[in-house]
Write a protein that holds these residues in place. Structure first.
Motif, mmCIF file in Angstrom:
data_model
loop_
_atom_site.group_PDB
_atom_site.id
_atom_site.type_symbol
_atom_site.label_atom_id
_atom_site.label_comp_id
_atom_site.label_asym_id
_atom_site.label_seq_id
_atom_site.Cartn_x
_atom_site.Cartn_y
_atom_site.Cartn_z
ATOM 1 N N LEU A 67 -17.342 17.217 -22.674
ATOM 2 C CA LEU A 67 -18.065 18.938 -23.032
ATOM 3 C C LEU A 67 -16.476 19.092 -22.673
ATOM 4 N N ARG A 68 -15.114 18.398 -22.037
ATOM 5 C CA ARG A 68 -13.647 19.079 -22.210
ATOM 6 C C ARG A 68 -13.496 18.604 -23.801
ATOM 7 N N SER A 69 -13.502 17.948 -24.187
ATOM 8 C CA SER A 69 -12.740 18.010 -25.827
ATOM 9 C C SER A 69 -14.043 18.608 -26.894
ATOM 10 N N ASP A 109 -12.472 24.577 -19.033
ATOM 11 C CA ASP A 109 -12.478 24.070 -18.247
ATOM 12 C C ASP A 109 -13.758 23.336 -17.469
ATOM 13 N N VAL A 110 -13.956 22.020 -17.041
ATOM 14 C CA VAL A 110 -15.859 21.525 -16.932
ATOM 15 C C VAL A 110 -15.720 21.676 -15.469
ATOM 16 N N VAL A 111 -16.818 22.609 -15.380
ATOM 17 C CA VAL A 111 -16.057 22.572 -13.906
ATOM 18 C C VAL A 111 -18.224 22.727 -13.155
ATOM 19 N N ASP A 112 -18.780 22.787 -11.453
ATOM 20 C CA ASP A 112 -19.582 22.371 -11.014
ATOM 21 C C ASP A 112 -20.379 23.754 -10.725
ATOM 22 N N LEU A 126 -27.335 33.770 -11.094
ATOM 23 C CA LEU A 126 -26.906 32.758 -12.135
ATOM 24 C C LEU A 126 -26.342 31.638 -12.734
ATOM 25 N N GLY A 127 -25.296 30.918 -11.050
ATOM 26 C CA GLY A 127 -24.978 30.116 -10.785
ATOM 27 C C GLY A 127 -25.601 28.458 -11.126
ATOM 28 N N GLY A 128 -27.298 28.773 -10.992
ATOM 29 C CA GLY A 128 -27.828 27.410 -10.869
ATOM 30 C C GLY A 128 -28.518 27.491 -13.056
ATOM 31 N N ARG A 129 -27.768 28.714 -13.542
ATOM 32 C CA ARG A 129 -28.630 29.245 -15.311
ATOM 33 C C ARG A 129 -27.128 29.595 -16.469
ATOM 34 N N VAL A 130 -26.203 29.098 -15.427
ATOM 35 C CA VAL A 130 -25.362 29.797 -16.505
ATOM 36 C C VAL A 130 -24.904 28.185 -16.841
ATOM 37 N N LEU A 131 -24.921 28.421 -18.641
ATOM 38 C CA LEU A 131 -24.092 27.082 -18.968
ATOM 39 C C LEU A 131 -22.805 26.908 -19.315
ATOM 40 N N GLY A 132 -21.852 27.246 -19.948
ATOM 41 C CA GLY A 132 -21.378 28.373 -20.408
ATOM 42 C C GLY A 132 -19.930 29.767 -20.184
ATOM 43 N N GLN A 133 -19.107 29.814 -20.367
ATOM 44 C CA GLN A 133 -19.230 30.880 -20.446
ATOM 45 C C GLN A 133 -17.258 31.271 -20.740
ATOM 46 N N TYR A 134 -16.965 32.712 -21.437
ATOM 47 C CA TYR A 134 -15.328 32.738 -21.555
ATOM 48 C C TYR A 134 -15.032 33.774 -21.248
ATOM 49 N N LEU A 154 -11.659 29.203 -20.520
ATOM 50 C CA LEU A 154 -13.309 29.061 -21.381
ATOM 51 C C LEU A 154 -13.663 27.842 -20.084
ATOM 52 N N LEU A 155 -14.588 28.044 -19.174
ATOM 53 C CA LEU A 155 -15.553 27.507 -18.497
ATOM 54 C C LEU A 155 -16.858 26.536 -19.189
ATOM 55 N N LEU A 156 -17.415 25.352 -18.401
ATOM 56 C CA LEU A 156 -18.583 25.423 -18.858
ATOM 57 C C LEU A 156 -18.892 24.441 -17.904
ATOM 58 N N VAL A 157 -20.397 24.876 -17.689
ATOM 59 C CA VAL A 157 -21.232 24.060 -15.590
ATOM 60 C C VAL A 157 -21.987 22.747 -16.091
ATOM 61 N N ALA A 158 -21.307 21.709 -16.143
ATOM 62 C CA ALA A 158 -21.960 20.602 -16.179
ATOM 63 C C ALA A 158 -22.883 20.369 -15.664
ATOM 64 N N PRO A 159 -23.270 20.475 -15.045
ATOM 65 C CA PRO A 159 -24.596 20.410 -13.777
ATOM 66 C C PRO A 159 -25.756 20.927 -14.505
ATOM 67 N N ASN A 160 -25.559 22.226 -15.268
ATOM 68 C CA ASN A 160 -26.248 23.314 -15.918
ATOM 69 C C ASN A 160 -26.623 22.319 -17.191
ATOM 70 N N VAL A 161 -25.791 22.365 -17.719
ATOM 71 C CA VAL A 161 -25.587 21.470 -19.281
ATOM 72 C C VAL A 161 -26.562 20.798 -19.267
ATOM 73 N N HIS A 162 -26.516 20.199 -17.889
ATOM 74 C CA HIS A 162 -26.477 18.606 -18.308
ATOM 75 C C HIS A 162 -28.909 19.209 -17.982
#
Length: 355
Positions: free
Chosen positions: A49-51, A76-79, A126-134, A146-154
């Motif tokens: 996701l980061r790359s 930035d890939v976050v929880d 919302l933190g359990g549903r947001v996939l990412g956001q800028y 730019l944030l991507l929420v790894a557990p939600n994407v998974h």
């Protein structure tokens, strides 16, 4: 200037009366655990996701014609708790310039803690549903993040039963589009912040005045809209608030719809399973149990889903009629942004800005 009681010893007279630290702690405490994944799965997903965010922005630039020559940056890939903290920081930065009417110190202190608890609860949901956001106002220097929420994407990828690599890139295309909107359009960030500041700074007396006269219309509108909370909010606002809200809703609808269009327009060369992902994801947006649907309605999530559809339809129409270069006229200045009425009537926007 800080906005929290902990920062200053008392609530300030500028900005929203919110205990932001309490909001962050509440969101972190209430955040649900992420889905189960092996260490190898989690490590691979985070690295990819980061790359992919930088790769995705390259594809977005090819589709949109924006951002040539700018650096391609990772995400930035976050929880979930880290996303909530970032959301709090972004909200605080965005609303710092709002100048609200003076409020007694004690009342403001009580309000700030109540608001902190409420915002924390909303962000936990919302933190359990947001996939990412800028977030154009986030990051260490408030320059954007730019944030991507790894557990939600998974979790979403597993629920949709689509290839992980395809889905991750698809999500990155959407969020990279948002980043490009704010970084390639030099006036957009300040314009958006200014509109939010104007909305929050309008005196309550301006919106309360005439409330009794508007209430019957508001009740009828709520009934006719089958519980659309946004319809009630709009009708209960004063004329100036309504004008600013209309501009903000038009802008956010454009931004979301444009990103939705671009993520699909990148095509199967970038995301081979794009049609399947879009079909299943759209169905998932509308789904959920009764409690989830109620919460989504209360938080305005359903209204946001409608924004995607309206904004994407506007973008498709204009691109077909005038090409992507013609569509990019929207980024010329605040005056060339579509009015809210023009989002439903793209031809009217074309006639106004491209006579």
């Amino acid at each position: 200037m800080g906005l929290t009681i902990e920062d200053t010893g008392a609530a300030t007279e500028q900005g929203l009366p919110v205990d932001w630290r309490l909001a962050a702690r509440t969101a972190a405490r209430l955040a649900s655990p992420g889905p189960e994944a092996t260490l190898a799965e989690a490590t691979e997903l985070v690295a990819r996701l980061r790359s992919d965010a930088a790769v995705a922005e390259g594809h977005v630039r090819e589709v949109t014609g924006l951002g040539a020559g700018m650096p391609l940056l990772p995400a930035d890939v976050v929880d979930r708790p880290a996303w909530a903290l970032a959301a709090v920081e972004g909200m605080r930065s965005l609303t710092d310039g709002a100048r609200l009417p003076a409020t007694p110190r004690l009342a403001r202190a009580v309000t700030s803690r109540t608001a902190g608890l409420q915002i924390g609860g909303v962000l936990a949901y919302l933190g359990g549903r947001v996939l990412g956001q800028y977030d154009p106002f986030g990051g260490p220097d408030d320059g954007g993040r730019l944030l991507l929420v790894a557990p939600n994407v998974h979790a979403a990828q597993q629920a949709l039963d689509v290839p992980s690599a395809d889905f991750g890139m698809w999500v990155c295309l959407h969020e990279a589009t948002h980043r490009l909107q704010f970084t390639a359009v030099p006036w957009l960030r300040a314009h958006f912040a200014g509109e939010v500041g104007r909305l929050l700074s309008i005196s309550p007396s301006e919106s309360v005045g005439g409330l009794a006269e508007r209430l019957p219309d508001a009740v009828r509108a709520l009934r006719d809209s089958r519980g659309d909370a946004l319809a009630l909010v709009e009708l209960l606002q004063g004329p100036e608030q309504r004008r600013v809200l209309d501009r903000l809703l038009a802008l956010t609808t454009l931004l979301e719809g444009h990103a939705d269009h671009v993520m699909d327009a990148a095509g199967p060369e970038v995301v081979p399973g794009v049609e399947t992902i879009r079909r299943r994801f759209t169905a998932r947006r509308r789904g959920g149990g009764l409690v989830d649907r109620v919460l989504r309605a209360l938080l305005g999530v359903d209204a946001k889903v409608k924004q995607y559809a309206v904004g994407a339809a506007f973008t498709r129409h204009v691109v077909l009629a005038a090409g992507m270069d013609g569509f990019n006229t929207v980024w010329t200045s605040p005056e060339t942004l579509p009015l809210r009425s023009e989002l439903e009537d793209p031809g009217a926007w074309l006639a106004r800005v491209r006579p």
